[in-house]
Design a protein around this motif. Sequence first.
Motif, PDB file in Angstrom:
ATOM      1  N   GLY A  95       0.812  -1.211   0.000  1.00  0.00           N
ATOM      2  CA  GLY A  95       0.000   0.000   0.000  1.00  0.00           C
ATOM      3  C   GLY A  95       0.839   1.252   0.000  1.00  0.00           C
ATOM      4  N   ASN A  96       0.232   2.361   0.329  1.00  0.00           N
ATOM      5  CA  ASN A  96       0.929   3.638   0.434  1.00  0.00           C
ATOM      6  C   ASN A  96       1.491   3.779   1.847  1.00  0.00           C
ATOM      7  OD1 ASN A  96       0.058   4.110  -2.155  1.00  0.00           O
ATOM      8  ND2 ASN A  96      -1.647   5.420  -1.547  1.00  0.00           N
ATOM      9  N   ILE A  97       2.818   3.932   1.947  1.00  0.00           N
ATOM     10  CA  ILE A  97       3.480   3.903   3.246  1.00  0.00           C
ATOM     11  C   ILE A  97       4.134   5.251   3.521  1.00  0.00           C
ATOM     12  CG2 ILE A  97       5.127   2.692   4.712  1.00  0.00           C
ATOM     13  CD1 ILE A  97       4.938   0.321   2.793  1.00  0.00           C
ATOM     14  N   LEU A  98       3.768   5.858   4.633  1.00  0.00           N
ATOM     15  CA  LEU A  98       4.404   7.095   5.100  1.00  0.00           C
ATOM     16  C   LEU A  98       5.628   6.714   5.923  1.00  0.00           C
ATOM     17  CD1 LEU A  98       4.300  10.196   5.493  1.00  0.00           C
ATOM     18  CD2 LEU A  98       2.809   9.802   7.452  1.00  0.00           C
ATOM     19  N   VAL A  99       6.807   7.231   5.524  1.00  0.00           N
ATOM     20  CA  VAL A  99       8.053   6.798   6.163  1.00  0.00           C
ATOM     21  C   VAL A  99       8.915   7.996   6.530  1.00  0.00           C
ATOM     22  CG1 VAL A  99       8.108   4.624   4.900  1.00  0.00           C
ATOM     23  CG2 VAL A  99       9.273   6.619   3.953  1.00  0.00           C
ATOM     24  N   PRO A 100       9.802   7.847   7.534  1.00  0.00           N
ATOM     25  CA  PRO A 100      10.824   8.875   7.782  1.00  0.00           C
ATOM     26  C   PRO A 100      11.753   8.981   6.583  1.00  0.00           C
ATOM     27  CG  PRO A 100      10.615   7.393   9.665  1.00  0.00           C
ATOM     28  CD  PRO A 100       9.832   6.778   8.545  1.00  0.00           C
ATOM     29  N   PHE A 101      12.278  10.160   6.379  1.00  0.00           N
ATOM     30  CA  PHE A 101      13.065  10.460   5.182  1.00  0.00           C
ATOM     31  C   PHE A 101      14.172   9.445   4.911  1.00  0.00           C
ATOM     32  CE2 PHE A 101      17.043  12.451   3.727  1.00  0.00           C
ATOM     33  CZ  PHE A 101      16.683  12.797   2.434  1.00  0.00           C
ATOM     34  N   ASP A 102      14.999   9.134   5.920  1.00  0.00           N
ATOM     35  CA  ASP A 102      16.183   8.318   5.660  1.00  0.00           C
ATOM     36  C   ASP A 102      15.911   6.817   5.618  1.00  0.00           C
ATOM     37  OD1 ASP A 102      15.600   8.450   8.311  1.00  0.00           O
ATOM     38  OD2 ASP A 102      17.653   8.688   9.012  1.00  0.00           O
ATOM     39  N   TRP A 103      14.655   6.404   5.759  1.00  0.00           N
ATOM     40  CA  TRP A 103      14.308   4.993   5.579  1.00  0.00           C
ATOM     41  C   TRP A 103      13.626   4.732   4.245  1.00  0.00           C
ATOM     42  CZ3 TRP A 103      11.923   3.534  11.044  1.00  0.00           C
ATOM     43  CH2 TRP A 103      12.976   3.425  11.971  1.00  0.00           C
ATOM     44  N   GLY A 104      13.342   5.778   3.486  1.00  0.00           N
ATOM     45  CA  GLY A 104      12.552   5.648   2.269  1.00  0.00           C
ATOM     46  C   GLY A 104      13.141   4.711   1.239  1.00  0.00           C
ATOM     47  N   GLU A 105      14.428   4.896   0.899  1.00  0.00           N
ATOM     48  CA  GLU A 105      15.030   4.073  -0.143  1.00  0.00           C
ATOM     49  C   GLU A 105      15.120   2.604   0.269  1.00  0.00           C
ATOM     50  OE1 GLU A 105      18.324   6.753  -0.333  1.00  0.00           O
ATOM     51  OE2 GLU A 105      17.999   7.098  -2.462  1.00  0.00           O
ATOM     52  N   PHE A 106      15.314   2.366   1.566  1.00  0.00           N
ATOM     53  CA  PHE A 106      15.372   0.987   2.058  1.00  0.00           C
ATOM     54  C   PHE A 106      14.024   0.298   1.845  1.00  0.00           C
ATOM     55  CE2 PHE A 106      15.212  -2.080   5.693  1.00  0.00           C
ATOM     56  CZ  PHE A 106      16.254  -2.898   5.272  1.00  0.00           C
TER      57      PHE A 106
ATOM     58  N   SER B 121       4.861  -1.469  -3.085  1.00  0.00           N
ATOM     59  CA  SER B 121       4.234  -0.399  -2.309  1.00  0.00           C
ATOM     60  C   SER B 121       4.751   0.959  -2.780  1.00  0.00           C
ATOM     61  CB  SER B 121       4.527  -0.583  -0.819  1.00  0.00           C
ATOM     62  OG  SER B 121       3.893  -1.744  -0.314  1.00  0.00           O
ATOM     63  N   LYS B 122       4.002   2.007  -2.450  1.00  0.00           N
ATOM     64  CA  LYS B 122       4.420   3.367  -2.755  1.00  0.00           C
ATOM     65  C   LYS B 122       4.886   4.041  -1.471  1.00  0.00           C
ATOM     66  CE  LYS B 122       1.384   3.959  -6.759  1.00  0.00           C
ATOM     67  NZ  LYS B 122       0.270   4.754  -7.349  1.00  0.00           N
ATOM     68  N   ILE B 123       6.077   4.649  -1.527  1.00  0.00           N
ATOM     69  CA  ILE B 123       6.710   5.242  -0.356  1.00  0.00           C
ATOM     70  C   ILE B 123       6.572   6.763  -0.417  1.00  0.00           C
ATOM     71  CG2 ILE B 123       8.839   5.312   0.999  1.00  0.00           C
ATOM     72  CD1 ILE B 123       7.565   2.492   0.573  1.00  0.00           C
ATOM     73  N   SER B 124       6.358   7.393   0.740  1.00  0.00           N
ATOM     74  CA  SER B 124       6.067   8.833   0.760  1.00  0.00           C
ATOM     75  C   SER B 124       7.248   9.693   0.323  1.00  0.00           C
ATOM     76  CB  SER B 124       5.611   9.255   2.159  1.00  0.00           C
ATOM     77  OG  SER B 124       6.643   9.050   3.116  1.00  0.00           O
ATOM     78  N   ILE B 125       8.464   9.293   0.663  1.00  0.00           N
ATOM     79  CA  ILE B 125       9.651  10.093   0.316  1.00  0.00           C
ATOM     80  C   ILE B 125      10.897   9.238   0.461  1.00  0.00           C
ATOM     81  CG2 ILE B 125      10.253  10.987   2.616  1.00  0.00           C
ATOM     82  CD1 ILE B 125      10.552  13.764   1.270  1.00  0.00           C
ATOM     83  N   ASP B 126      11.977   9.637  -0.191  1.00  0.00           N
ATOM     84  CA  ASP B 126      13.251   8.928  -0.033  1.00  0.00           C
ATOM     85  C   ASP B 126      14.393   9.901  -0.271  1.00  0.00           C
ATOM     86  OD1 ASP B 126      14.552   8.399  -2.911  1.00  0.00           O
ATOM     87  OD2 ASP B 126      12.379   8.219  -3.114  1.00  0.00           O
ATOM     88  N   GLY B 127      15.604   9.393  -0.250  1.00  0.00           N
ATOM     89  CA  GLY B 127      16.798  10.231  -0.273  1.00  0.00           C
ATOM     90  C   GLY B 127      16.997  11.047  -1.531  1.00  0.00           C
ATOM     91  N   ARG B 128      16.231  10.789  -2.579  1.00  0.00           N
ATOM     92  CA  ARG B 128      16.371  11.612  -3.789  1.00  0.00           C
ATOM     93  C   ARG B 128      15.847  13.029  -3.564  1.00  0.00           C
ATOM     94  NH1 ARG B 128      13.372   7.717  -7.837  1.00  0.00           N
ATOM     95  NH2 ARG B 128      12.177   7.420  -5.912  1.00  0.00           N
ATOM     96  N   PHE B 129      14.963  13.173  -2.560  1.00  0.00           N
ATOM     97  CA  PHE B 129      14.504  14.487  -2.094  1.00  0.00           C
ATOM     98  C   PHE B 129      13.940  15.305  -3.248  1.00  0.00           C
ATOM     99  CE2 PHE B 129      15.337  18.360   0.681  1.00  0.00           C
ATOM    100  CZ  PHE B 129      14.479  17.950   1.674  1.00  0.00           C
ATOM    101  N   ARG B 130      14.453  16.520  -3.471  1.00  0.00           N
ATOM    102  CA  ARG B 130      13.855  17.405  -4.481  1.00  0.00           C
ATOM    103  C   ARG B 130      14.123  16.937  -5.905  1.00  0.00           C
ATOM    104  NH1 ARG B 130      15.450  21.302  -0.489  1.00  0.00           N
ATOM    105  NH2 ARG B 130      13.578  22.277   0.396  1.00  0.00           N
ATOM    106  N   THR B 131      15.013  15.990  -6.080  1.00  0.00           N
ATOM    107  CA  THR B 131      15.243  15.445  -7.414  1.00  0.00           C
ATOM    108  C   THR B 131      14.000  14.720  -7.921  1.00  0.00           C
ATOM    109  OG1 THR B 131      17.562  15.126  -6.832  1.00  0.00           O
ATOM    110  CG2 THR B 131      16.768  13.981  -8.790  1.00  0.00           C
ATOM    111  N   ALA B 132      13.233  14.142  -7.006  1.00  0.00           N
ATOM    112  CA  ALA B 132      12.100  13.316  -7.419  1.00  0.00           C
ATOM    113  C   ALA B 132      10.763  13.744  -6.817  1.00  0.00           C
ATOM    114  CB  ALA B 132      12.371  11.847  -7.051  1.00  0.00           C
ATOM    115  N   TYR B 133      10.784  14.625  -5.805  1.00  0.00           N
ATOM    116  CA  TYR B 133       9.542  14.963  -5.104  1.00  0.00           C
ATOM    117  C   TYR B 133       9.281  16.467  -5.133  1.00  0.00           C
ATOM    118  CZ  TYR B 133       9.911  10.218  -3.282  1.00  0.00           C
ATOM    119  OH  TYR B 133      10.013   8.856  -3.168  1.00  0.00           O
TER     120      TYR B 133
END
Length: 445
Positions: free
Chosen positions: A325-336, A344-356
Motif C-alpha cells: 500500500g501507500n506507506i508514510l516513512v521517515p526520510f532516511d528509511w525511504g530508499e530501504f 508499495s508506494k513510499i512517501s519520500i526517499d533520499g532523492r529528495f527534491r530530485t524526485a519529489y
Amino acid sequence: SLWLWLLTFREIAEIIFYAIYYLFGSTGLLAFKFFLGQTMIHIITIYNLRNKANPWVLIPLMVMAIPVLAPGFMVRPHLWTTLFFTIFILLLHKGLEKNPKKLLWIPLLMLIWVNCHGGVVAGLGIFFAVTLTESIRSLMSGGKLNQPLLIAFATSCLMVLINPSGIELWEFFYHSLSQSRNISEWNSVPLWGTEFIFLKILTILFLITLFLPGKKQSWKIVMVFLVIYFGFKHQRHTILTAIVLTFYLPLVLSKGLTLWGENYSHLFKTGNWMVPAQLILLVFMCLQFLDGYKKYSQNQFKILVEPQVYPSYLIQFMEENEFKGNILVPFDWGEFLIWKLPDSKISIDGRFRTAYPETIINWNQKVYSIKNPDTKLLNQYPTDFIVTRKKVTPNNYLANNEEWIKIYEDLIASLFVKKNHDAILKDFNNDRFIHPKNPPSYSFP
C-alpha cells in the motif's frame, strides 16, 4: 544519437555502481569504494611529499584528516564528488603554483563531474572564488591577469551546461540549495564539545598558520576560509573542508617547523624521512584496511544493513504478512523500503527534491516534526501505513489516535495501519499475524 549519449552519460555514476553490483555484488562495491578512497589519499600524500612537506608534520595531519574524510567513502553518488573535488584541488594547486597548463584540464573534469553528481556546484563555486581573488590581486599589484586561469574558468562554466537538462539543471540546483533541509547531514557542526574534534583541530591549526612568518598566497587563504565556513555550516561539507586543509596545512606548517628547527636541521631535513614517512602512512592505511576487513569479514564481505539503523525486522514482518500500500516513512528509511517493498508506494526517499515536489517534502516533514498534527494533515494524501521510529514524537499522538492502530513494534520501529483496513485489523485482533522466527539478513540487499 548525441542526446541519448548525453542521457546515458548523465547517469554514469549510477551505471558504474550498478555494473559493479551486477558483476560482483555488494562485495564489489566495497572494494570499489576502498580503491577510490586509497586513490584519494595517495593523491594528497604524493602531492605533499613531492612539494617537500615534512613527514613530522604530514603524518599526524593525515592521521587526523582520514577520519574526517571517512564519511565521504560511503557507497553513494557523493563518492564521485569526493574524488573529483580532490583532483580539482590538485589541478588548481599545480596550475597556480608551477604549470598553468594544468588548469586547462579542469573544464574536462567539470564536464564529467556535472554528469555524475551535483557536488560540482562546490567545485565551480570555489573555482569562481579563486579566479576572482587572483584577478583582484593581479589588478591591484599592476600585473597581468592570469589568462590560463580565466580561460579555464570560463570554459568550465560552459562545460557544466553540457548535460541533458542544460541550464535547467542549474536552475534546479539554485532552487534546491536555497531551501532549508530537515536532514541531519545538513545540520551545522556544533562549535563546542568533542564532536568533529579532528576537524576542529585542523581548523585551529589553520588559524595558527595565519600568524606564522612567510608570504601566503591569497587565493589559498580565501579558499580555506570558504570551505571552513561551509564545513561548519553543513556537516556533509566537512569532507571537502578536510581535502582542502590537507593540501594547505602540511606545506605551511612544514615551513614553520623548518624555521623553528634550524638548530635541529639534521632531524627535520625532509629528504631523510621521505621513505620512512611513506612506510608509516602505508602502515596506517593497512591498519585502516584491517579494521574494515575485521568488520566485513563477519558478513562475508558484503555491505552491512545494521538492524539498529534500518528497520530490517519491520520489513521482514511486512513481507511475511504481504502488506502492500501507500506507506508514510521517515526520510532516511525511504530508499530501504523502496528496495524491500517494490509493490508499495513510499512517501519520500533520499532523492529528495530530485524526485519529489515541495508540497510532498513539506508534508512529510510536518508529520514527523509537529507534536500533534491534526487529522487533516495525516489524511492529506491517501496513506495505508505509517512507519515511525519507536522513540519519536509521532508515536505519542498515533498511539492514542482513533483512526490509526499500532500493529507492530520492535526495538527501533513501529507500524500503524489505518482503521479502515478491516482484513488486517481482523488478523491483528485474532493474533493471526506471521512473526518470523529467524532474524533478517544483515547483508545488502
